[in-house]
Design an enzyme around this catalytic site. Structure first.
Site, PDB file in Angstrom:
ATOM      1  N   LYS A 179       0.845  -1.201   0.000  1.00  0.00           N
ATOM      2  CA  LYS A 179       0.000   0.000   0.000  1.00  0.00           C
ATOM      3  C   LYS A 179       0.877   1.245   0.000  1.00  0.00           C
ATOM      4  O   LYS A 179       1.602   1.509   0.957  1.00  0.00           O
ATOM      5  CB  LYS A 179      -0.908   0.059   1.225  1.00  0.00           C
ATOM      6  CG  LYS A 179      -1.959   1.162   1.048  1.00  0.00           C
ATOM      7  CD  LYS A 179      -2.594   1.622   2.335  1.00  0.00           C
ATOM      8  CE  LYS A 179      -1.876   2.759   3.000  1.00  0.00           C
ATOM      9  NZ  LYS A 179      -1.917   4.065   2.290  1.00  0.00           N
ATOM     10  N   GLY A 231       7.209   4.567   8.264  1.00  0.00           N
ATOM     11  CA  GLY A 231       6.317   5.705   8.511  1.00  0.00           C
ATOM     12  C   GLY A 231       6.532   6.240   9.912  1.00  0.00           C
ATOM     13  O   GLY A 231       7.633   6.115  10.472  1.00  0.00           O
ATOM     14  N   THR A 233       6.335   6.878  13.993  1.00  0.00           N
ATOM     15  CA  THR A 233       6.450   6.021  15.175  1.00  0.00           C
ATOM     16  C   THR A 233       5.065   5.724  15.734  1.00  0.00           C
ATOM     17  O   THR A 233       4.783   4.614  16.197  1.00  0.00           O
ATOM     18  CB  THR A 233       7.359   6.701  16.224  1.00  0.00           C
ATOM     19  OG1 THR A 233       8.668   6.800  15.650  1.00  0.00           O
ATOM     20  CG2 THR A 233       7.446   5.915  17.519  1.00  0.00           C
ATOM     21  N   GLU A 234       4.175   6.709  15.635  1.00  0.00           N
ATOM     22  CA  GLU A 234       2.808   6.547  16.155  1.00  0.00           C
ATOM     23  C   GLU A 234       2.093   5.372  15.455  1.00  0.00           C
ATOM     24  O   GLU A 234       1.540   4.485  16.113  1.00  0.00           O
ATOM     25  CB  GLU A 234       2.087   7.858  15.859  1.00  0.00           C
ATOM     26  CG  GLU A 234       0.783   8.047  16.512  1.00  0.00           C
ATOM     27  CD  GLU A 234       0.099   9.300  15.939  1.00  0.00           C
ATOM     28  OE1 GLU A 234       0.743  10.076  15.208  1.00  0.00           O
ATOM     29  OE2 GLU A 234      -1.092   9.447  16.214  1.00  0.00           O
ATOM     30  N   GLY A 236       3.571   3.077  13.660  1.00  0.00           N
ATOM     31  CA  GLY A 236       4.405   1.896  13.924  1.00  0.00           C
ATOM     32  C   GLY A 236       3.993   1.192  15.204  1.00  0.00           C
ATOM     33  O   GLY A 236       3.911  -0.033  15.262  1.00  0.00           O
ATOM     34  N   GLU A 253      10.419   0.654  10.191  1.00  0.00           N
ATOM     35  CA  GLU A 253      11.366   1.761   9.990  1.00  0.00           C
ATOM     36  C   GLU A 253      10.618   3.029  10.344  1.00  0.00           C
ATOM     37  O   GLU A 253       9.745   3.458   9.589  1.00  0.00           O
ATOM     38  CB  GLU A 253      11.778   1.853   8.510  1.00  0.00           C
ATOM     39  CG  GLU A 253      12.480   0.649   7.952  1.00  0.00           C
ATOM     40  CD  GLU A 253      13.939   0.622   8.307  1.00  0.00           C
ATOM     41  OE1 GLU A 253      14.437   1.604   8.900  1.00  0.00           O
ATOM     42  OE2 GLU A 253      14.581  -0.379   7.993  1.00  0.00           O
ATOM     43  N   CYS A 287      13.479  10.434   7.105  1.00  0.00           N
ATOM     44  CA  CYS A 287      13.457   9.921   8.478  1.00  0.00           C
ATOM     45  C   CYS A 287      14.827  10.030   9.140  1.00  0.00           C
ATOM     46  O   CYS A 287      14.924  10.215  10.338  1.00  0.00           O
ATOM     47  CB  CYS A 287      12.953   8.485   8.505  1.00  0.00           C
ATOM     48  SG  CYS A 287      13.697   7.460   7.246  1.00  0.00           S
ATOM     49  N   GLU A 384      10.134  14.954  15.791  1.00  0.00           N
ATOM     50  CA  GLU A 384      10.459  14.901  14.366  1.00  0.00           C
ATOM     51  C   GLU A 384       9.601  15.940  13.644  1.00  0.00           C
ATOM     52  O   GLU A 384       8.376  15.848  13.650  1.00  0.00           O
ATOM     53  CB  GLU A 384      10.155  13.494  13.834  1.00  0.00           C
ATOM     54  CG  GLU A 384      10.596  13.292  12.407  1.00  0.00           C
ATOM     55  CD  GLU A 384      10.356  11.871  11.893  1.00  0.00           C
ATOM     56  OE1 GLU A 384       9.270  11.322  12.141  1.00  0.00           O
ATOM     57  OE2 GLU A 384      11.263  11.327  11.237  1.00  0.00           O
TER      58      GLU A 384
HETATM   59  P1  NDP Z   1       2.004   7.623   8.617  1.00  0.00           P
HETATM   60  O1  NDP Z   1       2.883   6.831   9.497  1.00  0.00           O
HETATM   61  O2  NDP Z   1       0.600   7.853   9.035  1.00  0.00           O
HETATM   62  O3  NDP Z   1       1.940   6.975   7.161  1.00  0.00           O
HETATM   63  C1  NDP Z   1       2.770   5.962   6.665  1.00  0.00           C
HETATM   64  C2  NDP Z   1       1.936   4.932   5.908  1.00  0.00           C
HETATM   65  O4  NDP Z   1       1.101   4.196   6.812  1.00  0.00           O
HETATM   66  C3  NDP Z   1       0.998   5.535   4.883  1.00  0.00           C
HETATM   67  O5  NDP Z   1       0.889   4.662   3.777  1.00  0.00           O
HETATM   68  C4  NDP Z   1      -0.302   5.594   5.658  1.00  0.00           C
HETATM   69  O6  NDP Z   1      -1.431   5.696   4.837  1.00  0.00           O
HETATM   70  C5  NDP Z   1      -0.262   4.290   6.403  1.00  0.00           C
HETATM   71  N1  NDP Z   1      -1.096   4.207   7.603  1.00  0.00           N
HETATM   72  C6  NDP Z   1      -1.677   5.213   8.312  1.00  0.00           C
HETATM   73  N2  NDP Z   1      -2.356   4.699   9.380  1.00  0.00           N
HETATM   74  C7  NDP Z   1      -2.196   3.350   9.330  1.00  0.00           C
HETATM   75  C8  NDP Z   1      -2.641   2.270  10.157  1.00  0.00           C
HETATM   76  N3  NDP Z   1      -3.362   2.480  11.249  1.00  0.00           N
HETATM   77  N4  NDP Z   1      -2.277   1.006   9.833  1.00  0.00           N
HETATM   78  C9  NDP Z   1      -1.506   0.772   8.752  1.00  0.00           C
HETATM   79  N5  NDP Z   1      -1.076   1.754   7.926  1.00  0.00           N
HETATM   80  C10 NDP Z   1      -1.398   3.032   8.213  1.00  0.00           C
HETATM   81  O7  NDP Z   1       2.689   8.989   8.324  1.00  0.00           O
HETATM   82  P2  NDP Z   1       1.970  10.349   7.858  1.00  0.00           P
HETATM   83  O8  NDP Z   1       1.992  10.375   6.408  1.00  0.00           O
HETATM   84  O9  NDP Z   1       0.648  10.547   8.515  1.00  0.00           O
HETATM   85  O10 NDP Z   1       2.960  11.407   8.457  1.00  0.00           O
HETATM   86  C11 NDP Z   1       2.870  11.783   9.829  1.00  0.00           C
HETATM   87  C12 NDP Z   1       4.233  12.030  10.399  1.00  0.00           C
HETATM   88  O11 NDP Z   1       4.961  10.834  10.392  1.00  0.00           O
HETATM   89  C13 NDP Z   1       5.073  12.994   9.601  1.00  0.00           C
HETATM   90  O12 NDP Z   1       4.824  14.289   9.956  1.00  0.00           O
HETATM   91  C14 NDP Z   1       6.453  12.554   9.941  1.00  0.00           C
HETATM   92  O13 NDP Z   1       6.871  13.169  11.122  1.00  0.00           O
HETATM   93  C15 NDP Z   1       6.312  11.090  10.166  1.00  0.00           C
HETATM   94  N6  NDP Z   1       6.737  10.276   9.026  1.00  0.00           N
HETATM   95  C16 NDP Z   1       7.882   9.606   9.152  1.00  0.00           C
HETATM   96  C17 NDP Z   1       8.347   8.853   8.109  1.00  0.00           C
HETATM   97  C18 NDP Z   1       9.618   8.128   8.222  1.00  0.00           C
HETATM   98  O14 NDP Z   1      10.088   7.576   7.228  1.00  0.00           O
HETATM   99  N7  NDP Z   1      10.191   8.078   9.385  1.00  0.00           N
HETATM  100  C19 NDP Z   1       7.641   8.768   6.841  1.00  0.00           C
HETATM  101  C20 NDP Z   1       6.394   9.477   6.813  1.00  0.00           C
HETATM  102  C21 NDP Z   1       5.990  10.204   7.889  1.00  0.00           C
HETATM  103  P3  NDP Z   1      -1.921   7.156   4.354  1.00  0.00           P
HETATM  104  O15 NDP Z   1      -0.752   7.845   3.737  1.00  0.00           O
HETATM  105  O16 NDP Z   1      -2.913   6.868   3.348  1.00  0.00           O
HETATM  106  O17 NDP Z   1      -2.427   7.836   5.569  1.00  0.00           O
END
Ligand code: NDP
Length: 475
Positions: A179, A231, A233-234, A236, A253, A287, A384
């Site tokens: 996804k 994505g 930490t929340e 994760g 990650e 990240c 972050e």
């Molecule tokens: P998320 O962690 O929400 O998104 C990462 C992926 O997970 C997206 O494909 C998202 O879908 C999906 N997702 C969201 N909720 C769930 C769930 N409950 N179960 C499974 N998958 C889920 O990151 P955000 O895009 O909301 O960004 C928020 C913050 O996270 C940023 O401001 C940044 O600080 C951090 N971030 C960190 C990253 C890293 O590589 N360390 C990468 C991205 C964000 P969808 O996009 O459709 O919501």
């Protein structure tokens, strides 16, 4: 001498964006059962396409297709799987320009980065893991694939994160349901077309688009054997909870708050370039970004003057212009988060600075920003920000640098700038970070493992170590 600026836009005509996209299941594009959503160009807010939403039932179809394909794919000799991966890698190279332009349009990142960093690395990942497919017995992790991998990726490096997930999974004989992020689905869907072009057996790769609920359906599906997530930490944490008590193998990650540490004996001009790459590359949506600069007090003034001069030369604007250094922020939500955290920096007493920099009227933009006078308790030193915002702290001794660098819940990366190799090694052995860069920053290579400590997650991606996540443990 100051040269006149002449725009050098990359042509948008090399990509053909369809008005709407379906889900890629069992080798075909099919309709989704949920309400479709729009993906926009963050630099202009123009709608690019309508994209299908996969419901739980659609995810179930994708997992079933992947399960069926697993029988065929895992039974192929490694050398045959390698042929498909090499073919995919070559098609990615052939279509690199198209993919880079599409990535920049959907994500907002400068074409110079998608063209010169993302795409070469994407192809390199497929080439690298193609090479492992028939040599798994030498990697030390066994040769038995896990089954179906459910993979969820973020929006900051859409195609590169796809490559990090899909290439090792397929090389080891697994099949996948992936996804992409809601704001950046288009290159994953073009990748689906590349799978068709490469004649990949149906069901080996399935792409399901949608928001967080679709991601939750992928990782929560009972017939998924392996979960790979990049994505926040929340999210994760939510995923770790949802798979607890199951037999699913998991790699996470997550976020970071890396220290980029500059000692007084460092080559300062190089360090300035490394600081810029560390936090302003990809608008800071990285990240492992070097979002905390730790500079030795004796050189802080000189370094800051040099850094500010350099930042004044960065060009912000049209991501498709080949001169652009800083592109658009990926979404309105991310821009709001960067603004909120930056305002908190000022509110808590840090001093904010940005170079003179005109922001376009339309789209989501944030100027390169530096905070000095930051203390460890400030939110901008702890959380972050995931944007082009640097927090500067100072230190006097190596021990203090280590103490401050490690004073974070994260542990993904760090950078050290010093002329002395002994000091470099002393620091590297004490920094709690998955990657420590020496006199450089944000350098990636498919042969090198990447991953975190503490709240930055667990498991490694890349290199020989990256195979472990996709193979059954040797009992
Ligand atoms: P998320 O962690 O929400 O998104 C990462 C992926 O997970 C997206 O494909 C998202 O879908 C999906 N997702 C969201 N909720 C769930 C769930 N409950 N179960 C499974 N998958 C889920 O990151 P955000 O895009 O909301 O960004 C928020 C913050 O996270 C940023 O401001 C940044 O600080 C951090 N971030 C960190 C990253 C890293 O590589 N360390 C990468 C991205 C964000 P969808 O996009 O459709 O919501």
């Amino acid at each position: 001498m100051i040269f006149e600026y002449a725009p050098a836009p990359e042509s948008r005509d090399v990509v053909d964006i369809r008005p709407s996209y379906g889900l890629f299941i069992n080798g075909e594009f099919v309709d989704g059962s949920g309400t479709p959503f729009k993906t926009i160009n963050p630099a202009s807010e123009e709608t690019l396409a309508e994209v299908a939403t996969a419901t739980e039932a659609d995810v179930d179809r994708a997992v079933q297709a992947a399960r069926k394909a697993f029988g065929v794919w895992s039974a192929l000799p490694g050398s045959e799987r390698a042929k498909y991966l090499f073919r995919i890698a070559r098609i990615i190279q052939e279509r690199a320009r198209e993919l880079a332009v599409l990535e920049s349009i959907d994500n907002g990142k400068p074409i110079r980065e998608s063209r010169d960093v993302d795409l070469p690395l994407v192809a390199a990942h497929f080439f690298y893991y193609a090479g492992w497919a028939d040599k798994l017995q030498y990697a030390g992790y066994g040769t038995t694939p896990l089954g179906v991998a459910g993979q969820v990726i973020p929006w900051n490096f859409p195609l590169l994160m796809l490559a990090w997930k899909i290439a090792p999974a397929l090389a080891c004989g697994n099949t996948v349901v992936l996804k992409p992020a809601e704001t950046t689905p288009l290159t994953a869907l073009l990748f689906a077309e590349i799978c068709q072009q490469a004649d990949l057996p149906p069901g080996v790769v399935n792409i399901v688009t949608g928001a967080g609920e679709t991601g939750a359906a992928v990782v929560g599906h009972p017939d998924v054997d392996k979960v790979a997530f990049t994505g926040s930490t929340e999210v994760g944490r939510l995923i770790a909870k949802s798979v607890a008590g199951t037999t699913k193998k998991v790699t996470l990650e997550l976020g970071g708050k890396a220290a980029n540490i500059v000692f007084d004996d460092a080559a300062l001009d190089q360090a300035v370039e490394g600081i810029v790459t560390g936090i302003f590359f990809n608008q800071g949506h990285v990240c492992c970004a070097g979002s905390r600069l730790l500079v030795q007090e004796s050189i802080a003034e000189e370094l800051m003057a040099s850094l500010k001069r350099r930042l004044s030369t960065l060009r912000l604007g049209d991501p498709l212009d080949k001169n652009t250094d800083i592109g658009a922020i990926n979404s309105a939500a991310q821009l709001a988060k960067i603004r909120e955290l930056s305002d908190s920096g000022e509110g808590e007493g840090a001093e904010r600075w940005s170079p003179a920099c005109a922001l376009p009227d339309k789209g989501f933009w944030f100027p390169p920003t530096v905070f000095t006078g930051v203390s460890q308790s400030h939110r901008i030193a702890r959380e972050e920000i995931f944007g082009p915002v640097l927090s500067v702290l100072t230190f006097r001794t190596p021990a203090e640098a280590v103490e401050k660098a490690n004073n974070t819940p994260y542990g993904l990366s760090a950078g050290v700038w010093t002329e002395k190799a002994s000091r470099m090694l002393w620091m590297a052995s004490r920094l709690r970070a998955g990657v420590v860069w020496s006199n450089t920053f944000n350098k990636f290579d498919p042969t090198s493992p990447f991953g975190g400590f503490k709240e930055s997650g667990y498991g490694r991606e890349g290199g020989r170590h990256g195979l472990e996540a996709y193979l059954k443990e040797i009992s």
